[in-house]
Design an enzyme around this catalytic site. Structure first.
Site, PDB file in Angstrom:
ATOM      1  N   ARG A  11      66.643  72.522 -62.890  1.00 16.44           N
ATOM      2  CA  ARG A  11      66.210  71.133 -63.067  1.00 16.44           C
ATOM      3  C   ARG A  11      64.813  70.879 -62.507  1.00 16.44           C
ATOM      4  O   ARG A  11      64.261  69.811 -62.683  1.00 16.44           O
ATOM      5  CB  ARG A  11      67.217  70.190 -62.414  1.00 16.44           C
ATOM      6  CG  ARG A  11      68.591  70.276 -63.087  1.00 16.44           C
ATOM      7  CD  ARG A  11      69.556  69.296 -62.526  1.00 16.44           C
ATOM      8  NE  ARG A  11      69.064  67.934 -62.790  1.00 16.44           N
ATOM      9  CZ  ARG A  11      69.616  66.854 -62.309  1.00 16.44           C
ATOM     10  NH1 ARG A  11      70.678  66.947 -61.546  1.00 16.44           N
ATOM     11  NH2 ARG A  11      69.126  65.673 -62.579  1.00 16.44           N
ATOM     12  N   CYS A  12      64.260  71.868 -61.834  1.00 14.64           N
ATOM     13  CA  CYS A  12      62.952  71.738 -61.188  1.00 14.64           C
ATOM     14  C   CYS A  12      61.873  72.368 -62.074  1.00 14.64           C
ATOM     15  O   CYS A  12      61.960  73.547 -62.419  1.00 14.64           O
ATOM     16  CB  CYS A  12      62.992  72.432 -59.826  1.00 14.64           C
ATOM     17  SG  CYS A  12      61.390  72.585 -59.039  1.00 14.64           S
ATOM     18  N   SER A  13      60.844  71.611 -62.409  1.00 11.50           N
ATOM     19  CA  SER A  13      59.783  72.128 -63.281  1.00 11.50           C
ATOM     20  C   SER A  13      59.021  73.273 -62.618  1.00 11.50           C
ATOM     21  O   SER A  13      58.650  74.250 -63.282  1.00 11.50           O
ATOM     22  CB  SER A  13      58.816  71.021 -63.684  1.00 11.50           C
ATOM     23  OG  SER A  13      58.139  70.502 -62.559  1.00 11.50           O
ATOM     24  N   ARG A  16      61.183  76.299 -62.984  1.00 14.22           N
ATOM     25  CA  ARG A  16      61.156  76.776 -64.373  1.00 14.22           C
ATOM     26  C   ARG A  16      59.839  77.488 -64.676  1.00 14.22           C
ATOM     27  O   ARG A  16      59.816  78.506 -65.374  1.00 14.22           O
ATOM     28  CB  ARG A  16      61.375  75.623 -65.352  1.00 14.22           C
ATOM     29  CG  ARG A  16      62.795  75.078 -65.349  1.00 14.22           C
ATOM     30  CD  ARG A  16      63.060  74.150 -66.512  1.00 14.22           C
ATOM     31  NE  ARG A  16      62.092  73.072 -66.650  1.00 14.22           N
ATOM     32  CZ  ARG A  16      62.183  71.874 -66.094  1.00 14.22           C
ATOM     33  NH1 ARG A  16      63.232  71.582 -65.327  1.00 14.22           N
ATOM     34  NH2 ARG A  16      61.257  70.951 -66.302  1.00 14.22           N
TER      35      ARG A  16
END
Length: 116
Positions: A11-13, A16
């Protein structure tokens, strides 16, 4: 080249982006979704040692649980470590480990340096 490990939160950019960097560079890596597979205290302590920091330096200070637990005023590093194990959202991310070195992937250049 030794295998890399990434402690990842999908969920963390930033997490990712680090994962994408590893894929783009065709690295051999293992993904640990640390919110579900939280490192135990000994494992987290080892990771912190590899990072060369104190537990308090790995805290995500913007998380609600950080404020709820009043960790800003906590100076006992062992208690901070316990809080991160109990509430893995407190652990800064992503963390990429290669052998006896580890980096926090903020900024992404930290990961680039590790995989050179």
């Amino acid at each position: 080249m030794s295998q890399l490990t990434i402690l990842h939160n999908p969920r963390c950019s930033k997490s990712r982006n680090a994962l994408q960097l590893l894929e783009d560079n065709k690295c051999d890596f293992k993904v640990i979704p640390y919110l579900e597979a939280t490192p135990n205290k000994q494992e987290l302590s080892h990771i912190i040692k590899l990072l060369g920091i104190k537990p308090s330096e790995l805290l995500r200070t913007g998380e609600d649980i950080y404020k709820e637990l009043n960790l800003k005023n906590e100076h006992d590093e062992d208690k901070i470590l316990d809080a991160m194990v109990a509430h893995p959202k407190l652990i800064e991310r992503p963390i990429v480990i290669k052998g006896d070195k580890a980096v926090i992937g903020r900024p992404l250049e930290n990961v680039k340096e590790l995989i050179k």
